[in-house]
Design an enzyme around this catalytic site. Structure first.
Site, PDB file in Angstrom:
ATOM      1  N   ASP A 186     -45.023 -88.201 -23.420  1.00 12.81           N
ATOM      2  CA  ASP A 186     -45.383 -86.798 -23.213  1.00 12.81           C
ATOM      3  C   ASP A 186     -46.810 -86.619 -22.704  1.00 12.81           C
ATOM      4  O   ASP A 186     -47.405 -85.551 -22.859  1.00 12.81           O
ATOM      5  CB  ASP A 186     -45.188 -85.983 -24.504  1.00 12.81           C
ATOM      6  CG  ASP A 186     -43.746 -86.026 -25.000  1.00 12.81           C
ATOM      7  OD1 ASP A 186     -42.840 -85.981 -24.141  1.00 12.81           O
ATOM      8  OD2 ASP A 186     -43.536 -86.122 -26.221  1.00 12.81           O
ATOM      9  N   ARG A 187     -47.359 -87.666 -22.115  1.00 17.25           N
ATOM     10  CA  ARG A 187     -48.685 -87.654 -21.490  1.00 17.25           C
ATOM     11  C   ARG A 187     -49.810 -87.336 -22.486  1.00 17.25           C
ATOM     12  O   ARG A 187     -50.906 -86.942 -22.102  1.00 17.25           O
ATOM     13  CB  ARG A 187     -48.730 -86.679 -20.296  1.00 17.25           C
ATOM     14  CG  ARG A 187     -47.659 -86.975 -19.247  1.00 17.25           C
ATOM     15  CD  ARG A 187     -47.993 -86.416 -17.893  1.00 17.25           C
ATOM     16  NE  ARG A 187     -49.214 -86.973 -17.347  1.00 17.25           N
ATOM     17  CZ  ARG A 187     -49.316 -88.182 -16.777  1.00 17.25           C
ATOM     18  NH1 ARG A 187     -48.273 -88.985 -16.721  1.00 17.25           N
ATOM     19  NH2 ARG A 187     -50.468 -88.573 -16.283  1.00 17.25           N
TER      20      ARG A 187
END
Length: 209
Positions: A186-187
């Site tokens: 999810d960065r």
């Protein structure tokens, strides 16, 4: 060993890293080599001249120790000319199978002539011929003219050691910062910055992704 991928959910935590960024770099470098990263010593090096305009290219970092990181180049190349007027640079290593990168910034100085000579003499003969023949970053008439120069030098010194190139040698980057970056799901990546203390040693800070 084939290419492997890390679990990108695995955290990079302060309590798990080495307090010495050079030791931490060697640990990550070894991991990159173990999973089959091609040329893990390849790094992008960014420089800038007096006008502040940046330039970047790939180099091979040949030495990493407590004294800094060393790469070799033509001293008449664009990067060398920029380093002569602005002796600072940034290196970036990127190891995709591990989801990792390392950013290193600091001042730059030339290696000693003795260090440069020892490295030059360790290179394959073909690489030595290329260094002698190529006016790096300068316009040339054609590839054929470059290959002709290589052939001429190869014939001239067929039974002797090649001469040392006059404008070729090493640069050593003395790090002021190391940043270790670990890809996460999810960065929401992990970033740990090692910053050199004026009195010696390093402080570790977490940066937002």
């Amino acid at each position: 060993m084939g290419r492997q991928m890390t679990d990108h959910a695995q955290p990079l935590r302060e309590e798990d890293v080495d307090p010495d960024p050079v030791a931490q770099f060697h640990a990550w470098f070894a991991a990159a080599a173990d999973v089959g990263v091609h040329m893990p010593e390849a790094a992008a090096v960014a420089t800038a001249g007096n006008d502040g305009a940046p330039s970047v290219r790939m180099v091979l970092v040949k030495q990493v120790d407590e004294n800094g990181l060393v790469f070799y180049t033509n001293y008449e190349s664009r990067k060398a000319r920029e380093l002569a007027v602005n002796p600072a640079a940034a290196l970036l290593f990127y190891w995709d199978p591990l989801g990792r990168q390392v950013r290193i910034e600091g001042g730059i100085e030339r290696t000693t002539p003795e260090e440069s000579e020892a490295y030059i003499r360790s290179r394959p003969r073909g690489s030595q011929l290329s260094a002698l023949s190529s006016p790096q970053s300068r316009p040339i008439e054609s590839r054929a003219s470059l290959e002709t120069r290589v052939a001429e030098l190869s014939d001239r010194y067929a039974d002797a050691d090649l001469p040392l190139p006059e404008a070729w040698g090493g640069f050593r980057l003395t790090p002021q910062t190391f940043e270790f970056w670990q890809n996460r799901n999810d960065r929401l990546h992990d970033r740990l910055l090692y910053r050199r203390r004026p009195e010696g040693g390093w402080v570790i800070e977490r940066l937002a992704p």
